[in-house]
Structure formats: C-alpha cells, structure tokens
Design an enzyme around this catalytic site. Structure first.
Site, PDB file in Angstrom:
ATOM      1  N   CYS A 648      18.110 -16.911  26.434  1.00  0.00           N
ATOM      2  CA  CYS A 648      19.034 -17.097  25.288  1.00  0.00           C
ATOM      3  C   CYS A 648      19.385 -15.839  24.533  1.00  0.00           C
ATOM      4  O   CYS A 648      18.480 -14.878  24.716  1.00  0.00           O
ATOM      5  CB  CYS A 648      18.535 -18.214  24.296  1.00  0.00           C
ATOM      6  N   THR A 649      20.276 -15.669  24.279  1.00  0.00           N
ATOM      7  CA  THR A 649      20.768 -14.588  23.117  1.00  0.00           C
ATOM      8  C   THR A 649      19.929 -14.468  21.738  1.00  0.00           C
ATOM      9  O   THR A 649      20.572 -15.471  20.952  1.00  0.00           O
ATOM     10  CB  THR A 649      22.239 -14.293  22.958  1.00  0.00           C
TER      11      THR A 649
END
Length: 787
Positions: A648-649
């Site tokens: 995930c960012t």
C-alpha cells in the site's frame, strides 16, 4: 461578453415619441426623433392634425376622465411607448479585460477603484427593411487587441457601404457603487461639447461621422453574468424647437426623371465610397441630373446654381418619422451655413439598393439665437435613454439564458484572466490551454495533478493506468467516489476521465488502460508480442503529447517513459512520495542538440526533434539530470515479496496535494521560460535568476520537502554519463536497436548496468580500502582517511 472571444453590442436606436398639445387654437404635433429623455421632445414639430389616437387609448381616456385633468391626460395618453434600446452580448473574453490584459508591466496596472474608458467606433447603415429599423453595432475589430495594437482587420472594417462609423466612449466601472456614482450629466455634456467644437472647427465638414456620438456607461458583474448599462446619444437642444413643415416619400416630391437620376446616383455613391459617409449633399442640376457630393462642396453647388438637399443615411423604418441622425445634422447646417429653411433627404434602401418609395424628403424650419454663432456658448444637450419612462439605467442577467457548460468555462477562464490582469501580464493562457499532458498514473498524485492542471487552464489531459479503484482509494484520491469501487472497481483511467468531465465539461480527457513494461519484470516468450505492442503504444502516446508526468508507484515503472521522453525531448515532470517526504523534479533536455525554443513553436510542438548527441544545453551549461541520474544501480523489481504495508502507498495525507501542486507549478514555469525544457536550474539567490527576472519566480530543477520538519529545499543535479535512462549511451542504443533493446533491458536489468558502465563502477567501489588512524595520542589533530 462580455466574452470574450468577441463582444458585440447591438443597439436599436430608434425611439419615436409623439406628443399633441393645443397651441393657438390649432392641433400641433411635435415629433421627437431622439432616443433620450422627455426634455428632448419637441425638437421638430409638424403642422397638421394628429392621426395616432387609437380606440384603445380613447377607452382609457374615458375611464380616467374623472381622475385627472382631461387636457393633461390627453397629452400623456397620445404618446406611445418608445422603442427600447436593445443589447446583445455574446460569450467569450470581455473587452474590458482585453484592455487590461494588454498591460505590459506592473506600473500600468489599474487598481480596483479605477475605471476603464475605452474609445471605440460603432457602425450603422441605412434602413433596409420596411418593418425593422437598422441598429448601431459594435464590431469586435474595434475593440483593443490582445497586443494593444490595431489589427489589420480593423483598418479594413472601419467603414464600407454597409458601415458608417460612429465614434463613442465606453466607460466601464469596476464596482456597482462606482457605476451609480458617475456624474451622468457631466459625461453627456462632455460628449455634446465635442460635437459643438467639431461643428465650429470645421472638422464635421471633413468628417461628418463626428456629428453622431454615443456614450455607454456600464458595470459587469462577470461572476453572475449580470450587466448594468445606460446608453446616451448626445443631441444639441435646438431652442426654439425646429418645425417640421413636410415629410413625404421621395417619389412624391420628385419628377420621374429626378427620381431615376437620384436612385442611380445613390447606388453609384454607395458603391464608390469605401468608407460609409453618413451625411452628404444631393445636388439637382437644371436638366434634372442628380449628383451626390461631400458636405465640403456646398459652396460649389450654390455657385453653380444647383438645388441642394441635405441627405443622410436614415436607420429608421417608420414612414412618417426621420431617424435620429437628423437631430445634430440640423444644428450643424444651421451653424455652418446659417440656413433657416432646410430640405433633407432620409436615404433608405431595399436589399442594398436605393428605394425612393421608402426614402423620405422633408422640410424643416430652424431658428436659433445669435449665441449659436459663437463656439463659447455650448447649448444644452439631451440623450440619456429612458427605461420604462424613467431616467434610470438598465440591468440584464444572462445567466439563465446561457448553457451551464459555457458558464463554467467562462468562470474558469475569468479567474485566469484576472490573474493575468492583476499580477502576471505575461501569462500566456494559449500555451497552457494548448499543452497536451500525459499523466502516467491515476492514483493519489495523478488525481491531484489533473485538478491542478485544469485550474491552470490546461484542457487536454490523458490518463494511463492499469489499476482499478479500490475501497481505500476515494479518501485519498480525489477523483473517485464509492460508486467507482463497486462490482470489483472501475478502471482508474476511465473513472478519472468521467470525473474530470463532471467537474469541468470542457476538458478534453482520455483514459488509457495499459500497464507499463518495467525492467526487472521478465516477459515470457508467449507474452512478448503483447508487451512490445504496449511499448509501441506508450511510444506513440509520448510522441503525441507535449508534457509527461511520471506519477507511478514504483521506480521501475518510470524507466521506460523516462527513456522515451528523453529520446523525444519531451518536458517530463516527476513526483514521488515517501512517508513524510517528497521529491518533485523536471527532467533536463534529452541528450540531443539543435533545439529551437520559442513560445510560437511551443503552441505547435512543445518539444522539438533533435539530431546530434551532447551533454550540454544551448547555453553551454551541463544538461540537467533525470530521475535515474543519481542511481548507481539499474531499476529492478521492487514489488516482489512485499508485505501488506509495503504493497500500500503509506504516506501522510497532506503530502500528495503539496507535491502535485509543486509539479504543476514547475510545468507552468517551464512553459513560460524562454528556453523551455533547456532552462537552467535557478535558485532564489542565484545571479541567473536576478538577470532573467521571470514573472513566475525561480525555476528550480528539484524540490525536496519534508512534512516532519515542515521544510523544503531546491537542488540541482546534472545529467550522468552512466544514467540508465537518459545517458548518451542508452539513448543511442535505443535509437539503434529500438524495441529489441527495450525487451532486453526488461528481461535482464543487469544489461543496463553493463551498458552504462555501472558494473565497473560498482566493482571499483568494492575494491576501495579505507585505513582509519585510531591513534589516540593525536586527538588534537584533524581526522582524516586514506583511499
């Protein structure tokens, strides 16, 4: 408009007010031929019984007999409502802002409390329809041009057979309070004095159009598309009023020979004159031959013993009323030649040819005092039009009649035009609107960059992304909503385009669903045709766009776009995020030379094709580096074996808007720099910046920021000879081998390291030996190391 591209004001000037009153036991009908106030009535009177009383007015008269004096009500009831002046406004750039936008520096800016006064010319022509009067029209050519210079089109349209020029003044205020605070009577008197002075100086004889002037005061509430305006057509008050003796169709006043000769002369005059002349002389010879002559020939006509009638182009269509130009024409004739009995010719047309059955010939008696012979005494003047019988301005709102899409476009353009007017006169909105931007990545950065681009006036945006909208995206990625996440999620590229068009319908947006081939992600042989097709498609997209934004999540996904952009010499902007830090940078020019940088060519192609390889720019400085120039390893697969937090960012929510805004601001700076993509790195304290004095400020190479420290710094990095994306070696190899080189780099990342010499550099670094001197006896000496 007030819009822009062009603004047209069309005025229907004819107002005909009738008035009957008892005078010395006879019915006298006074005819007012001006579009002004009640006190201008009575300028011309005609003997004879009135025929305009209608049965409806008689009924109203009988119902009011017990309420007011019969004589007074008769005077009011027999005067019909005058024709209203019409205004037609089209959407586009406002002429007020065109005038302001032409300012070249801050010293010429106008404060919000000042007003704009624009001298312009309108045009009118003889009436050519039996039921509709002609209008006074303001053409776009007479407005100040963008470059504040007279356009070539203007000189060719200042007059022709269908355009008689009429000078005038537009006085636009910047506030509604300023509009109502204007001294209307002083403005009207000033315009009337111009007419008076032109008559006495002889200018009106040389250029008769100065007898017809107009004045417009206005206030434009541009955000609401509401316009307050008031027209005035200055007229000198003849005291006592002129008396109309007769007025009949021209065919009833002339013999058949004279009528044929006059019709032929009028048609020849109209075809001969390149500039419409509203006032002229009609000279009748003894043999019934008729000629049209200039006003300056009056004495010659008198010397020849010719009968002379004073003609003018009449825009009025009414059969018993002359048009408004006659008002000042009578004053001019009386002052210039001292005539008291004046015959006039109201010239009208049908389908562009003289129509003497429609045209009128009349006779008026004019007697003025001795003061009119002197230019020191300026007579009273009238001219402000009435609004529903009251001397008040008019207001019109166009918002409800306009297409909402056009309103949105106009409102968006207005903000940029205000920015240019108040602070950035050199802001080139055409360059911004013409820039074709390709956004690689439609995630957190892509959404924010797209919105910033639209705010700056960029209208052509293309998204490229292969992902779908997930449940966590709408909170961080501003172009998506919950509906985009349902049923497995919509492709981001398609959803982003749909949302952009909802936000701003005029945007030309396109979504491309495609994955970017990446080094370190080997391609099976059966998938090679698909990957090569993706490479060709990405190459074509980059070639067809002017600006490339690298906004993807991984380093390796930026490699191929960087290589293609460097080879094609495209403006490339990179934005990348950490948890609480970011980097925004513009890539330097490709390793090629012979670039032609100019704003004119920027409109057609913001990135020029080049021929020879070099490490320097046009000014001899080293090229600025790209995103990969500081790397000592080739990009590899960074997505394998990643944990959930790595997949995930994970960034602070405020980081993406900051980086996106800086990326777009960097692009705007590049587009407005005279060297474009080859602009050197600038710092706030650099001598180069002080010499160039760019209106948008400095143009840095890299911007690195940290939210944890709320700090930001600008850096510069030169192109590396060992760069895996933009070096001479790599670009040359790509140009020689094409997609075979790309495919090898994708399947074998170490190939890039071998090609660029990074492998040898790594070996050299590994062979370094450091001997540290740990002698405690020399603590006072400086630390040092040997390599």
């Amino acid at each position: 408009m007030l819009e822009c591209c062009c603004t047209f004001l069309c005025f229907k000037l004819q107002k005909h007010n009738y008035r009957r009153r008892r005078r010395r036991g006879q019915d006298i009908e006074e005819l007012a031929i001006s579009s002004d106030e009640e006190d201008c009535e009575g300028n011309i009177s005609s003997r004879g019984k009135s025929e305009i009383e209608t049965e409806g007015r008689r009924r109203r008269l009988r119902s009011h007999r017990g309420k007011e004096n019969k004589e007074e009500y008769l005077r009011r009831a027999l005067r019909p409502k005058s024709h209203r002046t019409l205004i037609r406004l089209s959407s586009g750039d406002s002429f007020v802002f065109k005038k302001k936008n032409s300012r070249k520096n801050d010293d010429h800016h106008i404060s919000p409390l000042q007003h704009i006064r624009v001298t312009k010319s309108c045009f009118y022509a003889p009436c050519s329809h039996h039921q509709v009067s002609n209008r006074l029209t303001l053409l776009a050519e007479s407005l100040p041009s963008e470059s504040n210079e007279q356009s070539s089109a203007l000189s060719s349209s200042l007059g022709n057979r269908n355009r008689c020029p009429v000078p005038g003044i537009l006085y636009n205020t910047n506030t509604l309070e300023g509009f109502y605070a204007l001294d209307k009577q002083s403005l009207l008197k000033a315009e009337a004095k111009k007419i008076w002075d032109d008559i006495h100086s002889g200018k009106a004889t040389e250029n008769s159009s100065v007898l017809l002037r107009f004045l417009v005061i206005s206030f434009a509430e541009l955000k609401k598309w509401s316009f307050h305006y008031w027209f005035a057509f200055p007229a000198l008050v003849i005291d006592p009023p002129a008396t109309l003796v007769s007025l009949r169709p021209a065919t009833q006043c002339l013999s058949s020979e004279e009528a044929q000769s006059l019709s032929r002369a009028c048609n020849e005059w109209r075809d001969m004159t390149t500039t419409g002349i509203p006032f002229f002389l009609v000279s009748f010879a003894s043999n019934s031959n008729v000629t049209i002559r200039h006003l300056s020939d009056w004495e010659a006509c008198e010397h020849d013993g010719h009968k002379v009638i004073f003609g003018f182009y009449d825009p009025c269509h009414l059969p018993r009323n002359p048009g408004w130009p006659l008002r000042n024409y009578l004053a001019y004739i009386c002052i210039t030649w001292g005539l008291e009995k004046i015959q006039f010719f109201c010239y009208r047309e049908t389908r562009g040819f003289a129509d003497l059955g429609f045209s009128l010939i009349g006779e008026a008696l004019v007697a003025v005092g001795q003061g009119w012979k002197s230019d020191e005494m300026v007579p009273n003047s009238v001219g402000w039009e009435q609004n529903k019988g009251k001397a008040i301005p008019r207001c019109i709102s166009l918002a409800r009649t306009m297409d909402p899409t056009r309103l949105v476009i106009s409102a968006a353009d207005l903000n940029l035009k205000l920015m240019r007017w108040r602070a950035l006169p050199s802001l080139d909105l055409n360059v911004l609107s013409a820039a074709r931007c390709l956004l690689l990545g439609a995630g957190t950065l892509g959404c924010q960059v797209a919105r910033m681009l639209m705010a700056w006036g960029v209208r052509k945006i293309t998204f490229l992304d292969s992902g779908k909208v997930s449940m966590s995206n709408p909170l961080r990625q501003s172009l998506y909503i919950l509906d985009d996440c349902l049923n497995g999620g919509e492709f981001k590229a398609a959803a982003a385009v749909k949302r952009l068009k909802h936000i701003f319908p005029a945007v030309e947006a396109e979504g491309i669903v495609m994955a970017i081939p990446m080094p370190g992600h080997p391609v099976p042989s059966e998938e090679e045709p698909t990957v090569l097709e993706d490479c060709r498609r990405l190459h074509d997209l980059i070639e067809s766009h002017d600006v490339i934004f690298l906004l993807t999540d991984t380093r390796e996904s930026r490699w191929l776009p960087t290589l293609l952009s460097s080879s094609a010499n495209k403006i490339t902007i990179t934005a990348a995020l950490g948890f609480d830090s970011f980097v925004v940078m513009r890539h330097g020019a490709g390793p090629l030379s012979k670039i032609q940088y100019s704003h004119t060519e920027a409109l057609r192609d913001l990135s020029a094709e080049m021929e020879h390889l070099t490490l320097t720019t046009r000014n001899g400085d080293e090229r600025l580096g790209c995103y990969f120039c500081n790397d000592v390893v080739a990009p590899i697969d960074s997505t394998a074996n990643r944990t959930l937090d790595q997949q995930c960012t994970v960034t602070r929510p405020g980081l993406a808007p900051i980086a996106s805004a800086l990326a777009v601001e960097l692009l705007v700076g590049v587009l407005h720099h005279p060297w474009g993509i080859a602009a050197p790195a600038e710092f706030s304290t650099s001598t180069n910046f002080q010499n160039t004095e760019q209106p948008l400020g400095i143009l840095p190479h890299q911007i690195r920021g940290s939210l944890s420290q709320f700090s930001q710094m600008t850096l510069a990095g030169h192109a590396s000879t060992s760069c895996t994306a933009c070096s001479i070696t790599v670009v040359s190899e790509y140009k020689n081998r094409g997609l075979d080189f790309v495919l090898e780099a994708i399947n074998h990342p170490s190939y890039l390291e071998d090609l660029t010499g990074l492998t040898e550099l790594q070996k050299s670094a590994a062979s370094f030996e450091l001997d540290w001197d740990l002698d405690k006896d020399n603590e006072d000496e400086d630390d040092y190391f040997e390599i």
